[in-house]
Design an enzyme around this catalytic site. Structure first.
Site, PDB file in Angstrom:
ATOM      1  CE1 TYR A 122      48.784 -30.334   3.309  1.00  0.00           C
ATOM      2  CE2 TYR A 122      47.623 -30.281   1.214  1.00  0.00           C
ATOM      3  CZ  TYR A 122      47.623 -30.142   2.593  1.00  0.00           C
ATOM      4  OH  TYR A 122      46.460 -29.816   3.243  1.00  0.00           O
ATOM      5  CG  LEU A 124      43.814 -32.903   1.310  1.00  0.00           C
ATOM      6  CD1 LEU A 124      43.496 -33.810   2.492  1.00  0.00           C
ATOM      7  CD2 LEU A 124      43.599 -31.431   1.689  1.00  0.00           C
ATOM      8  N   GLY A 128      38.769 -38.772  -6.542  1.00  0.00           N
ATOM      9  CA  GLY A 128      37.346 -38.581  -6.265  1.00  0.00           C
ATOM     10  C   GLY A 128      37.051 -37.616  -5.148  1.00  0.00           C
ATOM     11  CB  SER A 131      35.782 -28.885  -3.286  1.00  0.00           C
ATOM     12  OG  SER A 131      36.319 -28.062  -4.303  1.00  0.00           O
ATOM     13  NE  ARG A 241      42.228 -22.160   1.375  1.00  0.00           N
ATOM     14  CZ  ARG A 241      41.363 -22.763   2.178  1.00  0.00           C
ATOM     15  NH1 ARG A 241      40.995 -22.176   3.304  1.00  0.00           N
ATOM     16  NH2 ARG A 241      40.871 -23.951   1.869  1.00  0.00           N
ATOM     17  N   GLY A 338      49.521  -7.585 -28.085  1.00  0.00           N
ATOM     18  CA  GLY A 338      49.059  -8.008 -29.398  1.00  0.00           C
ATOM     19  C   GLY A 338      49.527  -9.421 -29.705  1.00  0.00           C
ATOM     20  CD  GLU A 362      47.689 -24.272  -1.270  1.00  0.00           C
ATOM     21  OE1 GLU A 362      47.048 -24.858  -0.379  1.00  0.00           O
ATOM     22  OE2 GLU A 362      48.925 -24.346  -1.355  1.00  0.00           O
TER      23      GLU A 362
END
Length: 381
Positions: A122, A124, A128, A131, A241, A338, A362
């Site tokens: 995918y 997208l 630049g 969000s 999501r 630990g 996402e």
């Protein structure tokens, strides 16, 4: 209100968990070191129906609900969240093809993707535009044969590894309505890839920039209608999501299970460390947080399956809450181990690293808060 899983859902979870324990967990650290997931793994997952989890049965998929799918990702993430998350991306692409693809695209691209003979990525995000995804610059110019694609996508899981890429590109004016979705097949002229990204987590998953330099895309590879690509991309994100939240939940649960076992064996001051009340409180807090996260996640998935008007809000809230809860629990598990928690052989530090990115992808958790707040204000009127 029934909170119990059905027999079928319990069987789905158990099948995925058993597969992960046998086929993924023993190799997870090795795959992280080599920086790739063997492609031979995917057809094995495809044979279980996991390559088209919520692809319709009419298209050859499993036709599961989004709640069912979260069970698969939770269970597989107990073995390795990086592998499970890659499967989520593949399924998001497969669902987009099922919902919006032409018969030709379904036959050429979706059909081999369901049994996972091929894998999908995918595209997208850009260097630049993260969000602010609608500000993307990758452009698809019309040609006699289809489109000429120019631009760069960043942080692409499966870059240079996958067999096809669903690419959001600008075919029109600025803004979301100028974006279309195109399917770019591996080997297309003008398609190239950046170097392998050196990441904090998800190291088994190959991640590169995907570059288009006049990349030729046939007209038949337009997904749905021109100008609708951003809408398609966003429609896939609600479920994505939930999946990534489920990956946080499963991995954090495996860390807690390992910690519970470790604390029964590790002794300090003459007794097992699980006998110290202060440490018991930490275990209890982790259990409470994960159970709350699990209930919230399944409620959000149920709302998405029901088409509830507030489903997007609940998916955003669940993504924010569960991914942060998972990281907190994993970090506490490392502390309870630990110094051993810091060693790769125990697997806890890998979970801590793998889960950190879930608060970013996402849609960042800051954007999740924005979605929730805007819907609250709209409801106020």
């Amino acid at each position: 209100m029934d909170f119990a899983l059905s027999e079928e859902q319990a069987a789905i979870f158990d099948m995925a968990r058993s597969f992960g324990a046998e086929e993924i967990a023993p190799h997870a650290l090795g795959w992280e070191k080599t920086g790739t997931i063997p492609k031979e793994l995917w057809p094995k997952l495809g044979a279980l129906g996991f390559g088209g989890l919520y692809v319709s049965e009419a298209s050859g998929g499993a036709g599961l609900t989004r709640l069912d799918a979260t069970l698969v990702f939770e269970a597989l993430s107990m073995a390795c969240p990086s592998v499970a998350a890659f499967l989520s991306i593949h399924n998001m692409c497969a669902r987009m093809l099922d919902a919006f693809g032409s018969d030709d695209l379904k036959a050429r691209i979706l059909a081999p993707a369901i049994p996972m003979e091929t894998v999908l990525s995918y595209c997208l995000t850009e260097p630049g535009s993260g969000s602010d995804a609608a500000a993307l610059k990758t452009r698809a110019a019309r040609t006699n044969e289809g489109y000429s694609l120019t631009g760069t996508k960043a942080f692409i899981s499966g870059g240079g590894y996958s067999d096809a890429y669903i690419v959001m590109a600008r075919t029109g004016a600025e803004g979301p309505k100028g974006i279309s979705a195109l399917v770019v097949e591996d080997g297309a002229p003008g398609l190239s890839f950046g170097g392998l990204e050196d990441k904090m987590g998800w190291r088994a998953q190959p991640t590169r920039q995907v570059q288009f330099d006049g990349c030729a895309v046939p007209a038949a590879n337009l997904l749905g209608d021109e100008g609708q690509g951003f809408k398609y991309a966003m429609m896939g994100l609600d479920g994505g999501r939930l999946n990534i939240a489920a990956c946080s939940l499963g991995a954090a649960q495996s860390a807690l299970d390992a910690t519970l076992a470790y604390m029964g064996e590790r002794k300090a001051f003459g007794k097992p460390i699980d006998q110290f009340q202060a440490l018991q409180f930490r275990l209890a807090d982790a259990e409470i947080e994960l159970q709350a996260a699990r209930t919230f996640l399944r409620q959000a998935a149920w709302k998405l399956d029901q088409g509830a008007p507030d489903a997007t809000k609940f998916c955003a809230m669940a993504k924010k809450f569960v991914t942060e809860a998972g990281s907190r629990v994993a970090d506490q598990c490392l502390q309870l181990h630990g110094g051993y928690g810091y060693l790769a052989d125990y697997g806890i530090e890998k979970i801590v690293r793998d889960l950190r990115v879930h608060q970013i992808l996402e849609g960042t958790n800051e954007i999740m808060r924005l979605i929730v707040a805007r819907q609250m204000l709209e409801a106020r009127g």
